[in-house]
Design a protein around this motif. Sequence first.
Motif, PDB file in Angstrom:
ATOM      1  N   UNK B  92     -10.133  31.732  48.682  1.00  0.00           N
ATOM      2  CA  UNK B  92      -9.932  33.025  48.060  1.00  0.00           C
ATOM      3  C   UNK B  92     -10.647  33.087  46.716  1.00  0.00           C
ATOM      4  N   UNK B  93     -11.281  34.208  46.459  1.00  0.00           N
ATOM      5  CA  UNK B  93     -12.060  34.374  45.236  1.00  0.00           C
ATOM      6  C   UNK B  93     -11.470  35.430  44.329  1.00  0.00           C
ATOM      7  N   UNK B  94     -10.160  35.474  44.248  1.00  0.00           N
ATOM      8  CA  UNK B  94      -9.518  36.398  43.322  1.00  0.00           C
ATOM      9  C   UNK B  94      -9.013  35.610  42.122  1.00  0.00           C
ATOM     10  N   UNK B  95      -8.909  36.284  40.978  1.00  0.00           N
ATOM     11  CA  UNK B  95      -8.310  35.650  39.813  1.00  0.00           C
ATOM     12  C   UNK B  95      -6.812  35.923  39.856  1.00  0.00           C
ATOM     13  N   UNK B  96      -5.992  34.903  40.004  1.00  0.00           N
ATOM     14  CA  UNK B  96      -4.558  35.134  40.192  1.00  0.00           C
ATOM     15  C   UNK B  96      -3.886  35.767  38.983  1.00  0.00           C
TER      16      UNK B  96
END
Lengths: 331, 489, 315
Positions: B92-96
């Motif tokens: 996953x390439x989202x910023x948590x």
Amino acid sequence: MTDTPSPTASVASASVPAARGIAVRRWLRALLPALSLVLVVTAIGVLNPRAISYFGFSLMLGLAIPIALATIAQLFVITVNDLDLSIGTFVGFVGCVTATLLRDNPLVGIAVLVAAIGVYAGLGALIHLRNLPSIVVTLGMSFVWQGLAILMLPTPGGKAPDWLLTLMGLKPPFVPFPIIAAIVIAVVVHFGLMRTSYGTILRGAGGNAAAIERAGWSLLRTKVTMFTLAGVFGVLSGMALIGTTTSGDANIGNGYTLLSIAGVILGGGEFVGGRVSPIGAVLGALTLTLAATQLLGFMHIPPDWQVGANGIILIIVLAARALLSRRGDAV
Amino acid sequence: MPEIGNTIVKLDGVERHFGAVRALDGVTIAVKAGECVGLVGHNGAGKSTLMHVLAGTGTPDQGTITVGGEPQTAYSVSRAQTLGIRCVFQELSLCPNLTVAENTRIYHPSIRGIGWRRRASDLISAKLDEVFPGHGISASDIVQDLAIGKRQMVEVARAFTVTDAPLRLVILDEPTSSLDAHTSSQLLSFVRRTVASGISCVFISHLLGEILGNSDRIIVMRDGKVVTAGAASTFNRNRLVTEMGGIEAEPAAVAAAAMADRESRKLRVRARPVRQSDGRELIAREGEIVGLAGLAAHGQTDLLLAVFRAATQRAANIEVSGPVALVAGDRQTDGIFAQWSISENIGIRSLARLRKGLLISPAREDEMAARWRDKIGIRTPDMHNNILSLSGGNQQKALFARALGSDAGIVLMDDPMRGVDVGTKLEVYELIRDEARGGRTFLWYTTETDELKNCDHVYVFHNGRIVADLRRDELTEEKVIQSSFAESA
Amino acid sequence: MTRLGRLLEKPWIWSFAGALLVWLAAIAFTRGYGAGGMVTAALSLAVFTVIVGIGQMFVITLGPGNVDLSLPASIGLASAVAMKVMGGNDAMVVVGLLAALGSGFLVGSFNYFLIRALRIPPIIATLSASFIIQSVDISYGRGLQIKPPPGFADFTNLQVLGIPVLAILTVLFALGAAVLLQRTIYGRQVLAIGQNIRAAGLAGVPVGRVRYLTYALCGTLGGLTGALLAGYFRGANVDIGNEYLLTSIAVVVIGGTSVAGGKANVPGIWGAALFLVLLLTMLNTFGVSAGVRLLLTGLIIVGVITAAGGPKSAR
């Protein structure tokens, strides 16, 4: 709503109650820095009602501005998952420059301070390019700044430039200057880091650096930006400190490293993951200033135990925060 | 709208090496406008590396990239973006720490200035509504608060948002790995609509049914090379498996007869989910494989973790007899020790038995590693190599070896086959059935309905509760799906 | 050649090389005068750094955010406890040592209590603890003028052929620590937690117990150092441990232990400790001022870490 029989709605509702619980706890956590400040101010008010006045606050919060600025400097570094162990001695170094060069030879003084910010920017680049642990690099730099400070001002002395003394001694109507300054710092940094579109990139770099890089942003640039900002706020902190204390001392800022870290954490920040709160950090710095210096004096804590009482205050606030945070993080 | 049939991306003779490994060994492919290309191959065949080259995150050592007829000399992420090539990566390439809207802004350099937050929110909300109607995600949700399936939904939707740069090709690397059947089908139908409107897709999946049902053309990769390519209609499941170099198709029909003697077997686990209001509970006996089914993230993992904890601490509503081991599904965060060798990764659960006197014996550790390499078929020249030198499927095998090599009589599996290739799956199924015959108990959470056929008993979860309890002979896909959506009393 | 190559790949070799270089620079300056004495003095002082460094190494290996900032306070308190219990009496040396170890152990336990029960990040927990311990030490050790028992003081200064006995024992101790780290269940579990605490818990590692033991171990080693320092410098002092806040962290990292956790290196701690001590000796022989000494120390730490390079990022 939960009982809608259509399949799509039930997918959506699956985790809604959990998410709401998280949101409530997040709110409470966000309020905690403010609550602890209120608590400390109330305690001071009960112990010494006269302190709750224009004059009282001006006096008690005198040192809050430099501490708040140093805390913000630390916050920038923590946002990108680093830690600055040199901010305290850096503030001391800036103080020495301010009390000597900046007064006697303003142009040279400004040049030195700009160069010091440049060093911070360079450290950011170095840490990123060589993939270095910031703790060690800044640990080394803490010796460097202290050495330079001692070379510049071997014994305490010097004097702040007059304009700085005037600025820090301002007496605006109704609200004491330190409170106005704290609000300005908090609002400016909150807007810049939390509300602007590039601030999102900067925080994202702390949350998931790979994702930021894959989206085509330069991680080098984010790191350098954050360290430069840390340098800028470190310089402001050192100048504000000398503006308040009027003269310099090579060791004057040493306690600021730990205070600034504690302020960021107290304000709801976390060491990793780009989760920080500028407003919280400023509130944390104010709380620490009041609790550490004023409250203990009013409570007649013996000098031997003042340091220890600081520790206890820190523990109480952090424990309260932990109680509100998510349970069961670790297995 | 681009003319259908124009080649928009062409890779010619692309090679990429990691040390001695040739991840890509002269790959030539082309993607035309308005087509969906399915890409299949076992783990380590080079699919993900190929995608990184296309997305500009990996530079080829050899070969050329041509986009829209222009040869690209300085190809990079930002170049790919301007050319309209997007990629949804497997990790996953989202910023948590950011909100859904903020994550959208990261993707679009042009979303800035006054009102950027509003624009980002509108953009992603509209796209989520379009792809996953009824998604229940708000643009102001912080990503870390979302379940993994919802994160994947955000990530996929984000890849299809358009601002100033055109959108010509979206690469989807295992986009359904964390989605349940319902959201998967929403996504797949969206992909078909998108492709019909002239945008191209490269679609990577281990679920061959998804590939066969949704691609116009299929490319099969093996060992860093393209082995075959052709219209999807010319392939079927068996041919794909054969071309991939796998074991013969279709999981062998599960042999074991339904357990007539269930009641007489020793009880291993009895557990009631926290939110269960009726008397239902999960029962697992010695030698049983018990499935936990239902939509993704409806309390299955929570129950497994509760059972795991109950093995060492007392817990209400849960009885566990005997030691427990867990096979993680999210390898990187829950399973792998990235700095360790394969053998150290296998041995960590069994340290006490690897001792000789007070110290851990390297000889015993090597012996254990060698035994499991042979038994479970971990493909590596040396078990002392770093665990990350293995492909994803082989890393997963090492995690199985860790659990199965331990003293645990109860093995919990948290959707362990995510993103694992068919060949590995079939090998591991066989092993699990073997181990169960030997008396081990398995609790198996899976999002793939096919896998439930390996179970003796299946509990279907919904909203943190058990809503159905199906014996092997009652088990059908329809029943599982039906009860996944039904609200129980 | 390949053997040399393999040796050069060891992260700790650089710290020893640095120590050697600094020593050579110092004796070049004195034209060889006092070369042996310098080594003896360096070994004596490095002992303390190595002991606290090993404690800190175990803690840092637990992973990001784990560090013990209470070591200086703990060392100071233990030095006072040891001197008070020994009371200048040789017969009480063992009891005094045990009391110092006990005081360190309690500090470590308190640290972990804060971390676990109140879920405070270790940096802040140990920092807060150090404030409290400092206060305890100030009020407990006020006006403490007790000298160490003569036998104990002599022991800490004892030398055989110019080599301090304490240094020999500390080398053995370091060997023991290396075995503990690499070959015991406890050590493996520390390394596992440092790499991925969640995965460690799911792989059956008793995370809480291992972390507790590690903080307690670090505290105990701080206690030991406090007692030894009081013997070596002939008296307890509140500030006796102050320099070990930064040095304990510096030797761990210069020695090649990963601050990201999960990878530790015991021999490197010896190299790094010798390097730092010799560096100070060298600067002293050059006769530079305090400011320049600090400046150079800092620049050299930054230089060393830059040259040695950080760990290559994964992938």
